[in-house]
Design a protein around this motif. Structure first.
Motif, mmCIF file in Angstrom:
data_model
loop_
_atom_site.group_PDB
_atom_site.id
_atom_site.type_symbol
_atom_site.label_atom_id
_atom_site.label_comp_id
_atom_site.label_asym_id
_atom_site.label_seq_id
_atom_site.Cartn_x
_atom_site.Cartn_y
_atom_site.Cartn_z
ATOM 1 N N GLU A 195 0.829 -1.210 0.000
ATOM 2 C CA GLU A 195 0.000 0.000 0.000
ATOM 3 C C GLU A 195 0.861 1.255 0.000
ATOM 4 O O GLU A 195 0.602 2.215 -0.734
ATOM 5 C CB GLU A 195 -0.942 0.003 1.208
ATOM 6 C CG GLU A 195 -2.010 -1.078 1.175
ATOM 7 C CD GLU A 195 -1.467 -2.459 1.542
ATOM 8 O OE1 GLU A 195 -0.316 -2.551 2.058
ATOM 9 O OE2 GLU A 195 -2.181 -3.446 1.302
ATOM 10 N N GLU A 198 2.655 1.683 -3.390
ATOM 11 C CA GLU A 198 1.748 2.141 -4.446
ATOM 12 C C GLU A 198 1.516 3.641 -4.342
ATOM 13 O O GLU A 198 1.515 4.359 -5.360
ATOM 14 C CB GLU A 198 0.418 1.403 -4.379
ATOM 15 C CG GLU A 198 -0.526 1.782 -5.506
ATOM 16 C CD GLU A 198 -1.771 0.926 -5.553
ATOM 17 O OE1 GLU A 198 -2.471 0.968 -6.588
ATOM 18 O OE2 GLU A 198 -2.049 0.215 -4.580
ATOM 19 N N GLU A 199 1.342 4.149 -3.143
ATOM 20 C CA GLU A 199 1.154 5.588 -2.956
ATOM 21 C C GLU A 199 2.375 6.367 -3.430
ATOM 22 O O GLU A 199 2.255 7.405 -4.097
ATOM 23 C CB GLU A 199 0.879 5.892 -1.478
ATOM 24 C CG GLU A 199 -0.473 5.410 -0.988
ATOM 25 C CD GLU A 199 -0.665 5.679 0.497
ATOM 26 O OE1 GLU A 199 0.253 6.284 1.107
ATOM 27 O OE2 GLU A 199 -1.717 5.285 1.043
ATOM 28 N N GLU A 200 3.566 5.854 -3.099
ATOM 29 C CA GLU A 200 4.786 6.556 -3.472
ATOM 30 C C GLU A 200 5.004 6.516 -4.984
ATOM 31 O O GLU A 200 5.448 7.495 -5.585
ATOM 32 C CB GLU A 200 5.973 5.958 -2.717
ATOM 33 C CG GLU A 200 5.901 6.279 -1.223
ATOM 34 C CD GLU A 200 6.812 5.418 -0.377
ATOM 35 O OE1 GLU A 200 7.402 4.457 -0.910
ATOM 36 O OE2 GLU A 200 6.952 5.712 0.819
ATOM 37 N N LEU A 201 4.643 5.401 -5.623
ATOM 38 C CA LEU A 201 4.778 5.321 -7.074
ATOM 39 C C LEU A 201 3.812 6.277 -7.765
ATOM 40 O O LEU A 201 4.166 6.894 -8.778
ATOM 41 C CB LEU A 201 4.539 3.891 -7.553
ATOM 42 C CG LEU A 201 5.803 3.060 -7.833
ATOM 43 C CD1 LEU A 201 6.673 2.951 -6.592
ATOM 44 C CD2 LEU A 201 5.444 1.688 -8.360
ATOM 45 N N ASN A 202 2.624 6.419 -7.223
ATOM 46 C CA ASN A 202 1.668 7.361 -7.804
ATOM 47 C C ASN A 202 2.214 8.783 -7.762
ATOM 48 O O ASN A 202 2.030 9.563 -8.708
ATOM 49 C CB ASN A 202 0.336 7.277 -7.068
ATOM 50 C CG ASN A 202 -0.436 6.007 -7.385
ATOM 51 O OD1 ASN A 202 -0.212 5.387 -8.421
ATOM 52 N ND2 ASN A 202 -1.327 5.618 -6.499
ATOM 53 N N THR A 203 2.893 9.119 -6.690
ATOM 54 C CA THR A 203 3.501 10.447 -6.581
ATOM 55 C C THR A 203 4.613 10.621 -7.608
ATOM 56 O O THR A 203 4.684 11.635 -8.308
ATOM 57 C CB THR A 203 4.068 10.666 -5.168
ATOM 58 O OG1 THR A 203 2.991 10.594 -4.225
ATOM 59 C CG2 THR A 203 4.746 12.023 -5.057
ATOM 60 N N ARG A 205 5.033 9.083 -10.415
ATOM 61 C CA ARG A 205 4.511 9.102 -11.787
ATOM 62 C C ARG A 205 4.021 10.488 -12.200
ATOM 63 O O ARG A 205 3.878 10.756 -13.393
ATOM 64 C CB ARG A 205 3.392 8.071 -11.935
ATOM 65 C CG ARG A 205 3.911 6.638 -11.984
ATOM 66 C CD ARG A 205 2.844 5.663 -12.458
ATOM 67 N NE ARG A 205 3.405 4.341 -12.680
ATOM 68 C CZ ARG A 205 3.214 3.292 -11.880
ATOM 69 N NH1 ARG A 205 2.449 3.423 -10.804
ATOM 70 N NH2 ARG A 205 3.770 2.120 -12.155
ATOM 71 N N GLY A 206 3.798 11.351 -11.243
ATOM 72 C CA GLY A 206 3.462 12.720 -11.575
ATOM 73 C C GLY A 206 4.650 13.514 -12.088
ATOM 74 O O GLY A 206 4.487 14.636 -12.573
ATOM 75 N N PHE A 230 0.524 -3.009 -9.424
ATOM 76 C CA PHE A 230 0.585 -1.574 -9.744
ATOM 77 C C PHE A 230 1.935 -1.127 -10.283
ATOM 78 O O PHE A 230 2.024 -0.085 -10.911
ATOM 79 C CB PHE A 230 0.235 -0.738 -8.505
ATOM 80 C CG PHE A 230 1.074 -1.048 -7.293
ATOM 81 C CD1 PHE A 230 2.314 -0.464 -7.131
ATOM 82 C CD2 PHE A 230 0.617 -1.922 -6.330
ATOM 83 C CE1 PHE A 230 3.097 -0.755 -6.015
ATOM 84 C CE2 PHE A 230 1.382 -2.220 -5.208
ATOM 85 C CZ PHE A 230 2.625 -1.632 -5.049
#
Length: 286
Positions: A195, A198-203, A205-206, A230
């Motif tokens: 979890e 995944e949050e850190e990868l979403n950041t 990817r920005g 993910f």
């Protein structure tokens, strides 16, 4: 340069088209000996490795845990050097012109060989990328930019401590993919929280369109499957080097590495389907 110069880009494009993550496997070149290590290397693509990281043995692998430290020591004691490592790459290319291969390790062996000579030989052998863990972006002129000029990707590491100010510098001149170190500490550390990762990868990817591979602490098919839901790729190293270190004989090492790679590849390949099924489930109404 041949049409093989974009193997990494092509492989990640294929994975994206197939809507699945890739499996990146790490072994140390020459572990436990040259012949066995080459046999393992040649077997990895058929076992399911989408990308291969081949470690350049070094006597002081400071970012690595006990497993990969031991692998480097076994290889060095067996006489492995950079010339033999590049010979392994050439042997792979005689059999496989598709699987991306990345040399991973430390700057010292490259510096001792001479950057220009190393890059010339690496490009000629069929190396697709470099991960040099102790050469930060501030020293891009040393190796990163010359490697890019030779069409060799320079893959950067990002960590949980890479903040918003540092990240643009890490991404500058990076190519191939971004290697996200999922936990602080050395390789083979505790398994990451899916979890949180995944949050850190979403950041991240920005800030970049590069594919992101996640490694450190991923040892089992179950752990790999969770990350593969993910991430663009899952990187496994210490678990494979443990197979080699724990084997009673070289043939057993090859068999164990191949079997684990197959299990990991199956789990990674099926991860997106598992996610999709879970997402389609309708909550019970009671």
């Amino acid at each position: 340069m041949t049409n093989s110069q974009n193997r990494i880009e092509r492989r990640f494009a294929e994975l994206k088209a197939a809507d699945r993550a890739g499996l990146v496997t790490f072994i140390s070149a020459g572990d436990p000996d040259y012949d066995t290590s080459l046999e393992i290397l040649l077997a990895l693509p058929e076992a399911g490795a989408d990308v291969i990281e081949l470690g350049m043995p070094f006597s002081d692998p400071m970012a690595d845990g006990p497993s990969i430290q031991a692998a480097s020591l076994r290889a060095l004691n067996a006489g492995q050097d950079m010339h033999k490592t590049l010979a392994m790459v050439r042997a792979l290319r005689e059999r496989d012109d598709d699987t991306p291969l990345i040399l991973m390790g430390y700057y010292n062996p490259i510096h001792c060989m001479g950057v220009g000579h190393f890059l010339e030989q690496a490009a000629d052998a069929g190396v697709d990328g470099l991960i040099v863990v102790d050469l930060p972006p501030e020293h891009d002129a040393e190796l990163c930019r010359p490697a890019r000029a030779r069409h060799i990707d320079f893959i950067r590491l990002a960590t949980p401590t890479t903040d918003a100010r540092r990240l643009p510098l890490v991404l500058h001149n990076a190519s191939g993919f971004l290697y996200y170190v999922s936990s602080t500490g050395v390789t083979g550390a505790a398994a990451p929280s899916a979890e949180r990762v995944e949050e850190e990868l979403n950041t991240i990817r920005g800030h970049t369109d590069l594919p992101i591979g996640v490694g450190f602490g991923i040892r089992t098919p179950e752990q790999a499957e969770r990350i593969a839901r993910f991430a663009d790729a899952v990187v496994v190293g210490s678990a494979l080097t443990d197979c080699i270190g724990d084997a009673s004989q070289p043939s057993e090492a090859t068999r164990q590495v191949v079997n684990l790679t197959r299990s990991l590849a199956e789990a990674v390949s099926n991860a997106r389907g598992t996610r999709s099924v879970q997402e389609r489930k309708t909550p019970e109404v009671g």
